[in-house]
Motif scaffolding. Structure first.
Motif, PDB file in Angstrom:
ATOM      1  N   THR A   1       0.820  -1.210   0.000  1.00  0.00           N
ATOM      2  CA  THR A   1       0.000   0.000   0.000  1.00  0.00           C
ATOM      3  C   THR A   1       0.858   1.266   0.000  1.00  0.00           C
ATOM      4  N   GLN A   2       2.188   1.103  -0.047  1.00  0.00           N
ATOM      5  CA  GLN A   2       3.065   2.262  -0.037  1.00  0.00           C
ATOM      6  C   GLN A   2       3.305   2.764  -1.455  1.00  0.00           C
ATOM      7  N   HIS A   3       4.300   3.616  -1.588  1.00  0.00           N
ATOM      8  CA  HIS A   3       4.574   4.236  -2.882  1.00  0.00           C
ATOM      9  C   HIS A   3       5.059   3.194  -3.889  1.00  0.00           C
ATOM     10  N   TRP A   4       4.907   3.539  -5.170  1.00  0.00           N
ATOM     11  CA  TRP A   4       5.481   2.754  -6.258  1.00  0.00           C
ATOM     12  C   TRP A   4       6.952   2.490  -5.905  1.00  0.00           C
ATOM     13  N   PRO A   5       7.403   1.224  -5.882  1.00  0.00           N
ATOM     14  CA  PRO A   5       8.674   0.883  -5.238  1.00  0.00           C
ATOM     15  C   PRO A   5       9.923   1.108  -6.079  1.00  0.00           C
ATOM     16  N   THR A   6       9.821   1.710  -7.242  1.00  0.00           N
ATOM     17  CA  THR A   6      10.958   1.785  -8.147  1.00  0.00           C
ATOM     18  C   THR A   6      10.951   3.104  -8.897  1.00  0.00           C
ATOM     19  N   PRO A   7      12.120   3.609  -9.320  1.00  0.00           N
ATOM     20  CA  PRO A   7      12.131   4.795 -10.177  1.00  0.00           C
ATOM     21  C   PRO A   7      11.760   4.475 -11.618  1.00  0.00           C
ATOM     22  N   ASP A   8      11.704   3.199 -11.966  1.00  0.00           N
ATOM     23  CA  ASP A   8      11.309   2.811 -13.318  1.00  0.00           C
ATOM     24  C   ASP A   8       9.820   3.030 -13.514  1.00  0.00           C
TER      25      ASP A   8
ATOM     26  N   GLN B   1      -2.081  13.277  -1.593  1.00  0.00           N
ATOM     27  CA  GLN B   1      -1.163  12.138  -1.652  1.00  0.00           C
ATOM     28  C   GLN B   1      -0.907  11.698  -3.091  1.00  0.00           C
ATOM     29  N   LEU B   2      -1.926  11.727  -3.930  1.00  0.00           N
ATOM     30  CA  LEU B   2      -1.737  11.353  -5.329  1.00  0.00           C
ATOM     31  C   LEU B   2      -0.805  12.334  -6.039  1.00  0.00           C
ATOM     32  N   LEU B   3      -0.964  13.610  -5.759  1.00  0.00           N
ATOM     33  CA  LEU B   3      -0.068  14.613  -6.325  1.00  0.00           C
ATOM     34  C   LEU B   3       1.362  14.381  -5.835  1.00  0.00           C
ATOM     35  N   HIS B   4       1.508  14.123  -4.545  1.00  0.00           N
ATOM     36  CA  HIS B   4       2.842  13.900  -3.976  1.00  0.00           C
ATOM     37  C   HIS B   4       3.476  12.614  -4.513  1.00  0.00           C
ATOM     38  N   GLU B   5       2.677  11.589  -4.776  1.00  0.00           N
ATOM     39  CA  GLU B   5       3.219  10.355  -5.338  1.00  0.00           C
ATOM     40  C   GLU B   5       3.848  10.613  -6.698  1.00  0.00           C
TER      41      GLU B   5
ATOM     42  N   PHE C   1      10.752  16.706   2.114  1.00  0.00           N
ATOM     43  CA  PHE C   1       9.662  15.995   1.430  1.00  0.00           C
ATOM     44  C   PHE C   1      10.112  14.590   1.022  1.00  0.00           C
ATOM     45  N   PHE C   2      11.287  14.486   0.432  1.00  0.00           N
ATOM     46  CA  PHE C   2      11.780  13.201  -0.066  1.00  0.00           C
ATOM     47  C   PHE C   2      12.050  12.237   1.092  1.00  0.00           C
ATOM     48  N   LYS C   3      12.677  12.728   2.132  1.00  0.00           N
ATOM     49  CA  LYS C   3      13.013  11.855   3.261  1.00  0.00           C
ATOM     50  C   LYS C   3      11.761  11.405   4.002  1.00  0.00           C
ATOM     51  N   ARG C   4      10.772  12.282   4.089  1.00  0.00           N
ATOM     52  CA  ARG C   4       9.516  11.911   4.761  1.00  0.00           C
ATOM     53  C   ARG C   4       8.825  10.762   4.040  1.00  0.00           C
ATOM     54  N   ASN C   5       8.965  10.705   2.720  1.00  0.00           N
ATOM     55  CA  ASN C   5       8.267   9.691   1.937  1.00  0.00           C
ATOM     56  C   ASN C   5       9.087   8.451   1.632  1.00  0.00           C
TER      57      ASN C   5
ATOM     58  N   SER D   1      17.484  10.477   2.405  1.00  0.00           N
ATOM     59  CA  SER D   1      17.697  11.786   1.789  1.00  0.00           C
ATOM     60  C   SER D   1      17.882  11.592   0.299  1.00  0.00           C
ATOM     61  N   PRO D   2      17.673  12.636  -0.515  1.00  0.00           N
ATOM     62  CA  PRO D   2      17.925  12.488  -1.957  1.00  0.00           C
ATOM     63  C   PRO D   2      19.337  12.005  -2.261  1.00  0.00           C
ATOM     64  N   ARG D   3      20.324  12.492  -1.524  1.00  0.00           N
ATOM     65  CA  ARG D   3      21.714  12.066  -1.752  1.00  0.00           C
ATOM     66  C   ARG D   3      21.885  10.585  -1.454  1.00  0.00           C
ATOM     67  N   ASP D   4      21.343  10.123  -0.323  1.00  0.00           N
ATOM     68  CA  ASP D   4      21.486   8.709   0.036  1.00  0.00           C
ATOM     69  C   ASP D   4      20.743   7.816  -0.943  1.00  0.00           C
TER      70      ASP D   4
END
Length: 300
Positions: A18-25, A241-245, A280-284, A288-291
């Motif tokens: 139920t979490q975010h789409w699990p991949t950058p693909d 949430q949909l916008l943030h996803e 925003f990135f770390k919360r979701n 961190s974006p760098r990590d």
């Protein structure tokens, strides 16, 4: 399988998640046994608000449910499940095959390429009775699976080319079987679904501007409260949430596939400052974006 009611059917990203789409693909590929054996070979009726499934069954059998209709498939077959379609499967334990899941941006791109008659808009199944047709689809699916699991230079472009070729093959199957009249998907007259689709289209067009939900709701033609209710009911998440996803997906893609700095990614996605983007990135993602970028670059 018993018929299912849309109001009681769970909404998943991938089944059981139920979490975010699990991949950058923009696509996800896995063998059917990978997930189904974890659920005793039964994937209970559910739906996805913004994902399209393509299944290739090479061996074994499946009891398929599409919008409350049940079908027994005993031979090699292909199955297409568009967004919002209630679907479920009972696989035989000897099943072999793959399931390819397309995220909305890629599915929309393919719809544009294929036109209004895009086979990805029609929930359907296609028995692969001719060996040469089964082989052509099996070859493409195997190539997609191999490229997905073993990243190499040009991976993103090659995956997109392969999935386009697969959709063309499916469109030919649709024409060959004369099944264009069949439609198992949700009714197009459903106003709530139309409002959700309109909202999703607005997100895709404007997410980099980070508009307010009130602005988007006004363009859809409903109140922000009503839009939130529809999003929670049909997509399992609030409108925000949909916008943030969508923002998060694009952030992951840019961190993975571009050399932009964190600040440039932040600017490109409409954040007022990099620190806000990082929060925003770390919360979701808990990273961190760098990590996240370092993890994506690490040898697999």
């Amino acid at each position: 399988m018993p018929a299912s009611s849309a109001t009681s059917v769970p909404v998943f990203k991938l089944y059981g998640e139920t979490q975010h789409w699990p991949t950058p693909d923009l696509l996800h590929c896995e063998s059917i046994p990978e997930r189904s054996q974890l659920h005793d070979w039964r994937i209970r009726p559910h739906r996805h608000a913004d994902l399209v499934h393509i299944l290739f069954i090479a061996q074994g059998s499946v009891e398929l449910e599409l919008e409350g209709t049940s079908h027994q498939l005993q031979s090699a077959s292909a199955i297409v499940v568009p967004a919002m379609t209630i679907h479920g499967f009972i696989f035989s334990p000897d099943v072999q095959g793959h399931i390819i899941t397309l995220a909305k941006p890629l599915a929309d791109h393919l719809h544009t390429l294929m036109g209004e008659n895009s086979t990805l808009k029609k929930a359907d199944f296609y028995p692969l009775l001719q060996a040469n047709r089964a082989e052509r689809i099996a070859t493409l699916v195997a190539q997609i699976d191999q490229e997905y699991r073993q990243p190499a230079p040009g991976r993103n472009s090659l995956l997109e080319a392969l999935i386009q070729a697969l959709v063309v093959e499916l469109s030919r199957l649709c024409a060959y079987t004369g099944s264009t009249a069949k439609r198992y998907g949700p009714r197009q007259s459903d106003k709530g679904r139309q409002h959700l689709e309109h909202y999703q289209a607005l997100i895709e067009a404007h997410y980099r501007e980070q508009p307010s939900i009130e602005q988007l709701a006004e363009q859809v033609g409903v109140s922000s409260a009503h839009l939130n209710m529809l999003c929670r009911q049909l997509a399992g998440h609030s409108a925000l949430q949909l916008l943030h996803e969508r923002l998060l997906l694009e952030a992951k893609r840019q961190l993975t596939y571009t050399n932009m700095t964190i600040g440039q990614v932040s600017d490109n996605l409409g954040f007022s400052e990099p620190a806000y983007f990082t929060r925003f990135f770390k919360r979701n993602t808990t990273l961190s974006p760098r990590d996240f970028r370092l993890r994506q670059q690490a040898p697999r």
